[in-house]
Design a protein around this motif. Structure first.
Motif, PDB file in Angstrom:
ATOM      1  N   LEU A   1       0.847  -1.188   0.000  1.00 17.31           N
ATOM      2  CA  LEU A   1       0.000   0.000   0.000  1.00 17.31           C
ATOM      3  C   LEU A   1       0.882   1.237   0.000  1.00 17.31           C
ATOM      4  O   LEU A   1       1.962   1.241   0.584  1.00 17.31           O
ATOM      5  CB  LEU A   1      -0.890   0.008   1.233  1.00 17.31           C
ATOM      6  CG  LEU A   1      -1.776  -1.214   1.450  1.00 17.31           C
ATOM      7  CD1 LEU A   1      -2.563  -1.058   2.739  1.00 17.31           C
ATOM      8  CD2 LEU A   1      -2.693  -1.423   0.274  1.00 17.31           C
TER       9      LEU A   1
ATOM     10  N   ARG B   1     -12.614  -4.574   4.088  1.00 16.90           N
ATOM     11  CA  ARG B   1     -11.206  -4.336   4.409  1.00 16.90           C
ATOM     12  C   ARG B   1     -10.854  -2.874   4.177  1.00 16.90           C
ATOM     13  O   ARG B   1     -10.148  -2.244   4.966  1.00 16.90           O
ATOM     14  CB  ARG B   1     -10.305  -5.251   3.561  1.00 16.90           C
ATOM     15  CG  ARG B   1      -8.825  -5.154   3.934  1.00 16.90           C
ATOM     16  CD  ARG B   1      -7.926  -5.699   2.844  1.00 16.90           C
ATOM     17  NE  ARG B   1      -8.170  -5.106   1.545  1.00 16.90           N
ATOM     18  CZ  ARG B   1      -7.789  -3.872   1.181  1.00 16.90           C
ATOM     19  NH1 ARG B   1      -7.152  -3.097   2.015  1.00 16.90           N
ATOM     20  NH2 ARG B   1      -8.056  -3.416  -0.017  1.00 16.90           N
TER      21      ARG B   1
ATOM     22  N   GLU C   1      -6.971  -6.980  -2.877  1.00 12.43           N
ATOM     23  CA  GLU C   1      -5.519  -6.902  -2.855  1.00 12.43           C
ATOM     24  C   GLU C   1      -4.825  -7.812  -3.863  1.00 12.43           C
ATOM     25  O   GLU C   1      -3.755  -7.491  -4.345  1.00 12.43           O
ATOM     26  CB  GLU C   1      -5.001  -7.222  -1.450  1.00 12.43           C
ATOM     27  CG  GLU C   1      -5.406  -6.176  -0.433  1.00 12.43           C
ATOM     28  CD  GLU C   1      -4.912  -6.512   0.955  1.00 12.43           C
ATOM     29  OE1 GLU C   1      -4.118  -5.704   1.482  1.00 12.43           O
ATOM     30  OE2 GLU C   1      -5.307  -7.560   1.498  1.00 12.43           O
TER      31      GLU C   1
ATOM     32  N   THR D   1      -4.297   2.418  -2.908  1.00 11.73           N
ATOM     33  CA  THR D   1      -4.666   1.112  -2.378  1.00 11.73           C
ATOM     34  C   THR D   1      -5.554   0.437  -3.409  1.00 11.73           C
ATOM     35  O   THR D   1      -5.733   0.952  -4.514  1.00 11.73           O
ATOM     36  CB  THR D   1      -5.354   1.245  -0.997  1.00 11.73           C
ATOM     37  OG1 THR D   1      -5.489  -0.042  -0.416  1.00 11.73           O
ATOM     38  CG2 THR D   1      -6.709   1.908  -1.114  1.00 11.73           C
TER      39      THR D   1
ATOM     40  N   GLU E   1      -9.297   0.093   6.556  1.00  6.46           N
ATOM     41  CA  GLU E   1      -8.107   0.847   6.160  1.00  6.46           C
ATOM     42  C   GLU E   1      -8.365   2.350   6.249  1.00  6.46           C
ATOM     43  O   GLU E   1      -7.537   3.118   6.757  1.00  6.46           O
ATOM     44  CB  GLU E   1      -7.729   0.449   4.735  1.00  6.46           C
ATOM     45  CG  GLU E   1      -6.397   0.924   4.260  1.00  6.46           C
ATOM     46  CD  GLU E   1      -6.104   0.394   2.870  1.00  6.46           C
ATOM     47  OE1 GLU E   1      -5.658   1.200   2.042  1.00  6.46           O
ATOM     48  OE2 GLU E   1      -6.324  -0.805   2.604  1.00  6.46           O
TER      49      GLU E   1
ATOM     50  N   GLU F   1      -8.505   3.499   9.822  1.00  5.73           N
ATOM     51  CA  GLU F   1      -7.175   3.586  10.422  1.00  5.73           C
ATOM     52  C   GLU F   1      -6.409   4.825   9.963  1.00  5.73           C
ATOM     53  O   GLU F   1      -5.797   5.521  10.771  1.00  5.73           O
ATOM     54  CB  GLU F   1      -6.367   2.336  10.068  1.00  5.73           C
ATOM     55  CG  GLU F   1      -4.951   2.370  10.616  1.00  5.73           C
ATOM     56  CD  GLU F   1      -4.121   1.161  10.208  1.00  5.73           C
ATOM     57  OE1 GLU F   1      -2.896   1.199  10.447  1.00  5.73           O
ATOM     58  OE2 GLU F   1      -4.672   0.189   9.658  1.00  5.73           O
ATOM     59  N   HIS F   2      -6.435   5.120   8.672  1.00  5.27           N
ATOM     60  CA  HIS F   2      -5.595   6.193   8.120  1.00  5.27           C
ATOM     61  C   HIS F   2      -6.316   7.527   7.943  1.00  5.27           C
ATOM     62  O   HIS F   2      -5.672   8.556   7.767  1.00  5.27           O
ATOM     63  CB  HIS F   2      -4.981   5.738   6.795  1.00  5.27           C
ATOM     64  CG  HIS F   2      -4.061   4.571   6.956  1.00  5.27           C
ATOM     65  ND1 HIS F   2      -2.828   4.677   7.562  1.00  5.27           N
ATOM     66  CD2 HIS F   2      -4.206   3.269   6.626  1.00  5.27           C
ATOM     67  CE1 HIS F   2      -2.250   3.496   7.580  1.00  5.27           C
ATOM     68  NE2 HIS F   2      -3.064   2.615   7.031  1.00  5.27           N
TER      69      HIS F   2
END
Length: 190
Positions: free
Chosen positions: A22, A109, A89, A85, A113, A116-117
């Motif tokens: 990422l 997911r 994945e 991202t 993400e 979190e960011h």
């Protein structure tokens, strides 16, 4: 991977199911989100690396980057407040190989993400993938009417060279609309 050589068919096939690192950090202005890496990108280790992919030219032509970056320079995006991202994945030859369940799991997911960011904006590159991953069957291009926490969501066209519906100029304009929204400006005057 030497920058001046193309992968063999065997090398591409061996890249199936690989993942890419990422390009993300806390507090980005925009986190760009592809559908999933293609085999060429997985082979090279860089996002949107396949020749003919229009992500890097659109990013520059829209004013997000001061020059057109090469995929191998993807880490430079972080200094510009940008990241990359993917919804899913794992690499595949085409996004059509992804199941709806895989896209929905990728959406979950991605929500984690983003939590979190906490980028200011999440820009998903592909309306069909966005519709499935986020259960928004009527979504269109542009700003969405949902947020992920405090993160605003925008849907852009898929920059793949296979997406013939969007010329390079139209794709750059779609990216520029997002840039203007990020900067708090409306449409440029005619």
């Amino acid at each position: 991977m030497p920058a001046d050589r193309r992968p063999t068919r065997e090398e591409l096939l061996a890249s199936a199911d690989r993942t890419l690192p990422l390009v993300v950090a806390p507090g980005l202005r925009v986190l760009f989100c592809g559908i999933n890496p293609g085999l060429y990108s997985a082979w090279s280790g860089h996002h949107f690396a396949r020749p003919g992919n229009r992500f890097w030219p659109a990013l520059h032509r829209s004013g997000f980057t001061p020059r057109q970056l090469h995929p191998s320079e993807q880490e430079e995006l972080l200094s510009l407040g940008l990241g990359v991202t993917n919804v899913v994945e794992r690499a595949s030859a085409t996004a059509a190989e992804l199941s709806p369940a895989e896209l929905r799991a990728g959406g979950e997911r991605l929500r984690a993400e983003v939590a979190e960011h906490r980028p200011a904006w999440l820009a998903v590159l592909g309306v069909t993938a966005y519709r499935t991953a986020f259960d928004r069957p009527r979504a269109t291009y542009g700003e969405q009417d949902v947020r992920l926490g405090s993160t605003r969501v925008w849907v852009l066209p898929n920059p793949s060279g296979l997406n013939a519906h969007f010329t390079p100029a139209r794709l750059a304009e779609a990216f520029a609309e997002l840039r203007r929204a990020v900067e708090g400006r409306g449409a440029d005057p005619a």
